[in-house]
Motif scaffolding. Structure first.
Motif, PDB file in Angstrom:
ATOM      1  N   GLY A  46      -7.508  14.047  23.399  1.00  0.00           N
ATOM      2  CA  GLY A  46      -6.324  13.819  22.552  1.00  0.00           C
ATOM      3  C   GLY A  46      -5.062  14.271  23.257  1.00  0.00           C
ATOM      4  O   GLY A  46      -4.375  15.188  22.802  1.00  0.00           O
ATOM      5  N   GLU A  69      -7.253   9.700  25.398  1.00  0.00           N
ATOM      6  CA  GLU A  69      -6.346   9.505  24.258  1.00  0.00           C
ATOM      7  C   GLU A  69      -6.703   8.181  23.592  1.00  0.00           C
ATOM      8  O   GLU A  69      -6.660   7.132  24.235  1.00  0.00           O
ATOM      9  CB  GLU A  69      -4.885   9.519  24.756  1.00  0.00           C
ATOM     10  N   ASP A  96     -11.881   6.546  22.991  1.00  0.00           N
ATOM     11  CA  ASP A  96     -12.391   7.566  22.077  1.00  0.00           C
ATOM     12  C   ASP A  96     -13.244   8.569  22.871  1.00  0.00           C
ATOM     13  O   ASP A  96     -14.186   8.173  23.562  1.00  0.00           O
ATOM     14  CB  ASP A  96     -13.239   6.840  21.017  1.00  0.00           C
ATOM     15  N   TYR A 131      -5.814  20.306  22.130  1.00  0.00           N
ATOM     16  CA  TYR A 131      -4.559  20.877  21.627  1.00  0.00           C
ATOM     17  C   TYR A 131      -4.046  20.081  20.436  1.00  0.00           C
ATOM     18  O   TYR A 131      -3.871  18.866  20.518  1.00  0.00           O
ATOM     19  CB  TYR A 131      -3.512  20.896  22.749  1.00  0.00           C
ATOM     20  N   THR A 208       2.273  21.589  25.185  1.00  0.00           N
ATOM     21  CA  THR A 208       2.123  20.182  24.771  1.00  0.00           C
ATOM     22  C   THR A 208       3.343  19.825  23.907  1.00  0.00           C
ATOM     23  O   THR A 208       4.094  20.699  23.475  1.00  0.00           O
ATOM     24  CB  THR A 208       0.862  19.951  23.902  1.00  0.00           C
TER      25      THR A 208
HETATM   26  C1  SAM Z   1      -1.749  15.546  16.801  1.00  0.00           C
HETATM   27  S1  SAM Z   1      -1.887  14.716  18.308  1.00  0.00           S
HETATM   28  C2  SAM Z   1      -1.703  16.003  19.551  1.00  0.00           C
HETATM   29  C3  SAM Z   1      -1.363  15.427  20.896  1.00  0.00           C
HETATM   30  C4  SAM Z   1      -1.259  16.475  22.031  1.00  0.00           C
HETATM   31  N1  SAM Z   1      -2.522  17.158  22.253  1.00  0.00           N
HETATM   32  C5  SAM Z   1      -0.190  17.487  21.740  1.00  0.00           C
HETATM   33  O1  SAM Z   1      -0.528  18.636  21.456  1.00  0.00           O
HETATM   34  O2  SAM Z   1       0.992  17.114  21.808  1.00  0.00           O
HETATM   35  C6  SAM Z   1      -3.644  14.407  18.392  1.00  0.00           C
HETATM   36  C7  SAM Z   1      -3.972  13.282  19.360  1.00  0.00           C
HETATM   37  O3  SAM Z   1      -5.383  13.131  19.456  1.00  0.00           O
HETATM   38  C8  SAM Z   1      -5.663  11.743  19.560  1.00  0.00           C
HETATM   39  N2  SAM Z   1      -7.073  11.549  19.164  1.00  0.00           N
HETATM   40  C9  SAM Z   1      -7.584  11.668  17.915  1.00  0.00           C
HETATM   41  N3  SAM Z   1      -8.911  11.451  17.928  1.00  0.00           N
HETATM   42  C10 SAM Z   1      -9.253  11.201  19.217  1.00  0.00           C
HETATM   43  C11 SAM Z   1     -10.479  10.894  19.874  1.00  0.00           C
HETATM   44  N4  SAM Z   1     -11.615  10.798  19.178  1.00  0.00           N
HETATM   45  N5  SAM Z   1     -10.468  10.680  21.201  1.00  0.00           N
HETATM   46  C12 SAM Z   1      -9.312  10.763  21.901  1.00  0.00           C
HETATM   47  N6  SAM Z   1      -8.109  11.030  21.335  1.00  0.00           N
HETATM   48  C13 SAM Z   1      -8.080  11.264  20.014  1.00  0.00           C
HETATM   49  C14 SAM Z   1      -4.659  11.097  18.636  1.00  0.00           C
HETATM   50  O4  SAM Z   1      -4.447   9.729  18.908  1.00  0.00           O
HETATM   51  C15 SAM Z   1      -3.427  11.942  18.919  1.00  0.00           C
HETATM   52  O5  SAM Z   1      -2.631  11.409  19.963  1.00  0.00           O
END
Ligand code: SAM
Length: 233
Positions: A46, A69, A96, A131, A208
């Protein structure tokens, strides 16, 4: 809180070395298969806009970073940061994370708990970074959390002894439940070790983007990491 609109990467920027699709990946994910070397491999689940993977891959050139992501436009944005800097030790996957970490263990009721072929070898990772995962506030949606029971087991399986799981969030309930869950199902990860807040010296000097946002709004951030122990001793 809604996320700000995202600028598309310039079409002149060649992202091919930094942005991968699931179908581009080798069957087994390792530093050798992704980067062609044997440097320690760290995975961020993510990555959002990719601030962490950009800064950390610069800070630690002797480690490889693979950001996953699920939102393609965010993955492309993060990949563009790496492409602009021609970073050789980092790349993004638009996909994913859950099926990539799976190893065939079926957990009843888990959304992604279907059997799968192992894509990441046990004990092969230096670190997993999570994060500010999406909180999925509603109780019935909690099973969608990235730090689900089956993902925690898989992250721990993939870490080498001495490897690290980092988890930061600004959602106290998610933090407390996850710390309890890890103690119960992954005792090999030991106790949560606090990580300290660093003073930022410029506007993008945060771990982040979500950490930056929380701190600017005065929202407390809970930061821990775990170190996987050798349970045979
Ligand atoms: C709330 S954001 C935080 C982004 C970054 N880590 C930050 O702290 O700025 C959570 C991110 O996780 C991604 N995400 C959610 N489920 C995921 C998965 N199963 N695999 C990869 N990414 C995922 C979402 O698309 C989103 O961009």
């Amino acid at each position: 809180m809604p996320r700000a609109a995202l600028r598309k990467p310039s079409p002149d920027l060649d992202l091919s070395a930094w942005l991968k699709m699931p179908e581009d990946l080798p069957p087994m994910l390792s530093s050798q298969s992704l980067f062609g070397n044997d440097l320690p491999l760290e995975i961020e689940v993510g990555s959002g806009k990719g601030l962490f993977i950009q800064t950390e891959s610069e800070r630690r050139p002797k480690h490889n970073y693979f950001g996953i992501e699920i939102a393609k436009k965010y993955a492309a944005h993060a990949a563009a940061r790496l492409a602009k800097r021609k970073r050789a030790n980092a790349m993004m996957l638009a996909g994913d994370a859950t099926p990539l970490f799976a190893s065939g263990t079926y957990v009843e009721g888990e959304r992604y708990g279907q059997p799968a072929v192992e894509r990441i070898a046990s004990g092969s990772l230096e670190a997993v970074h999570v994060y500010f995962p999406d909180p999925w506030w509603k109780k019935r949606h909690r099973k969608r959390r990235v730090l689900s029971e089956s993902n925690i087991r898989q992250f721990s399986r993939c870490l080498r002894t001495g490897g690290r799981l980092h988890f930061w969030t600004d959602v106290l309930d998610y933090f407390e439940l996850t710390v309890e869950l890890i103690a119960e199902i992954a005792p090999e990860l030991g106790v949560p070790l606090p990580e300290t807040q660093r003073e930022s010296t410029h506007d993008l000097d945060y771990h982040t983007h979500f950490e930056r946002r929380s701190r600017k709004f005065g929202i407390p951030v809970y930061r821990v990491h775990y170190i996987k122990r050798d349970r045979s001793r």
